[in-house]
Design a protein around this motif. Structure first.
Motif, PDB file in Angstrom:
ATOM      1  N   ARG A  62     -16.991   4.913 -45.928  1.00  0.00           N
ATOM      2  CA  ARG A  62     -17.153   5.989 -44.799  1.00  0.00           C
ATOM      3  C   ARG A  62     -15.852   6.201 -44.147  1.00  0.00           C
ATOM      4  O   ARG A  62     -15.191   5.402 -43.864  1.00  0.00           O
ATOM      5  N   PHE A  63     -15.732   7.635 -43.878  1.00  0.00           N
ATOM      6  CA  PHE A  63     -14.764   8.023 -42.762  1.00  0.00           C
ATOM      7  C   PHE A  63     -15.291   8.681 -41.749  1.00  0.00           C
ATOM      8  O   PHE A  63     -16.144   9.299 -41.525  1.00  0.00           O
ATOM      9  N   LEU A  64     -14.470   8.587 -40.488  1.00  0.00           N
ATOM     10  CA  LEU A  64     -14.859   9.385 -39.254  1.00  0.00           C
ATOM     11  C   LEU A  64     -15.336  10.637 -39.521  1.00  0.00           C
ATOM     12  O   LEU A  64     -14.270  11.353 -40.101  1.00  0.00           O
ATOM     13  N   GLU A  89      -7.347  12.404 -40.943  1.00  0.00           N
ATOM     14  CA  GLU A  89      -6.224  11.283 -41.182  1.00  0.00           C
ATOM     15  C   GLU A  89      -7.188  10.198 -41.569  1.00  0.00           C
ATOM     16  O   GLU A  89      -6.394   9.029 -42.368  1.00  0.00           O
ATOM     17  N   ALA A  90      -8.418   9.980 -41.068  1.00  0.00           N
ATOM     18  CA  ALA A  90      -9.275   8.753 -41.553  1.00  0.00           C
ATOM     19  C   ALA A  90      -9.418   9.013 -43.044  1.00  0.00           C
ATOM     20  O   ALA A  90      -9.546   8.131 -43.912  1.00  0.00           O
ATOM     21  N   LEU A  91      -9.690  10.162 -43.495  1.00  0.00           N
ATOM     22  CA  LEU A  91      -9.952  10.451 -44.822  1.00  0.00           C
ATOM     23  C   LEU A  91      -8.768  10.119 -45.651  1.00  0.00           C
ATOM     24  O   LEU A  91      -8.964   9.407 -46.771  1.00  0.00           O
ATOM     25  N   GLU A  92      -7.504  10.499 -45.151  1.00  0.00           N
ATOM     26  CA  GLU A  92      -6.610  10.250 -45.850  1.00  0.00           C
ATOM     27  C   GLU A  92      -6.071   8.759 -46.119  1.00  0.00           C
ATOM     28  O   GLU A  92      -5.898   8.237 -47.173  1.00  0.00           O
ATOM     29  N   GLU A 107      -8.143  21.506 -45.668  1.00  0.00           N
ATOM     30  CA  GLU A 107      -7.248  20.256 -45.587  1.00  0.00           C
ATOM     31  C   GLU A 107      -7.839  19.071 -46.643  1.00  0.00           C
ATOM     32  O   GLU A 107      -7.149  18.525 -47.334  1.00  0.00           O
ATOM     33  N   ILE A 108      -9.259  18.853 -46.546  1.00  0.00           N
ATOM     34  CA  ILE A 108      -9.981  18.165 -47.540  1.00  0.00           C
ATOM     35  C   ILE A 108      -9.765  18.238 -49.141  1.00  0.00           C
ATOM     36  O   ILE A 108      -9.380  17.470 -49.753  1.00  0.00           O
ATOM     37  N   LEU A 109      -9.680  19.522 -49.532  1.00  0.00           N
ATOM     38  CA  LEU A 109      -9.453  19.797 -50.642  1.00  0.00           C
ATOM     39  C   LEU A 109      -8.002  19.473 -51.152  1.00  0.00           C
ATOM     40  O   LEU A 109      -7.917  18.987 -52.256  1.00  0.00           O
TER      41      LEU A 109
END
Length: 230
Positions: free
Chosen positions: A84-86, A91-94, A126-128
């Protein structure tokens, strides 16, 4: 009622797959500007996430999920690898994508388009971009965005002008905007074909009743009566 021309090539052909089922599938595909064969319809919105993910992701794959996704996503990932990411934190996803870049066969990022608890919208652009950079698949559960945001009610992807991005998997429900029961997943037709025969909760469940035809009409009303869009 007659079975569709797909006949015995469809797992529901012996248990209730009729023309109105195919018409609904095609209507959903067209709604998201996808070709015919891009949609699988489940009898609950919950199952559109849980059953699909159980089928698609195995031990050698990883799901990287926003911590605020629906419980149906978490159930679909119970037997696999998940991190999981925040919430809505790029930044947490990356960081999660970077540390897992070369460790798994398939990486899938799972988010909501509009989050039901906070009401905020995912940072889809940004996510894509991150998903493509790190070779991950993006799944967007837009149960709360369809019919509400986007110029023509196509949800978060349309809101960010990303509806033409055909590599994004979309899931949703009929119990919100479309005022019915059931759910769907929209993706590349090859992935849909795989789910039709390999998703056990789909192949071994009874098909939706004729009441599902109300969804077909509701989809049309999104375009015919845009004044109801919030």
């Amino acid at each position: 009622m007659k079975n569709t021309v797909q006949g015995l090539d469809h797992p529901h052909s012996l248990a209730g797959y009729f023309q109105y089922h195919k018409e609904l599938e095609d209507k959903i595909s067209a709604f998201f500007h996808r070709p015919p064969g891009s949609t699988i319809v489940y009898t609950t919105g919950y199952t559109s996430n849980s059953a699909s993910l159980l089928c698609l992701l195995k031990k050698e794959d990883i799901a990287i999920v926003d911590m605020a996704v629906h419980s149906s996503v978490y159930e679909g990932l119970m037997g696999g690898t998940m991190q999981r990411f925040l919430h809505n934190d790029i930044e947490a996803l990356e960081h999660k994508l970077a540390i897992n870049k070369d460790s798994y066969r398939t990486k899938m990022v799972i988010i909501d388009g509009v989050y039901s608890q906070d009401g905020d919208i995912a940072k889809l652009k940004e996510i894509l971009e991150l998903c493509r950079h790190y070779g991950a698949v993006l799944l967007v559960d837009d149960a709360h965005g369809i019919g509400v945001i986007g110029k023509t009610g196509r949800g978060a992807l349309e809101y960010f002008d990303l509806l033409s991005q055909k590599d994004v998997i979309i899931t949703g429900t009929f119990s919100k905007t479309f005022a019915n029961v059931g759910g769907y997943l929209v993706a590349d037709p090859q992935l849909i074909s795989y789910l039709l025969f390999q998703s056990r909760q789909y192949a071994f469940s009874a098909a939706a009743t004729p009441a599902i035809c109300g969804v077909t009409r509701a989809i049309e009303l999104v375009d015919e009566e845009p004044q109801w869009q919030i």
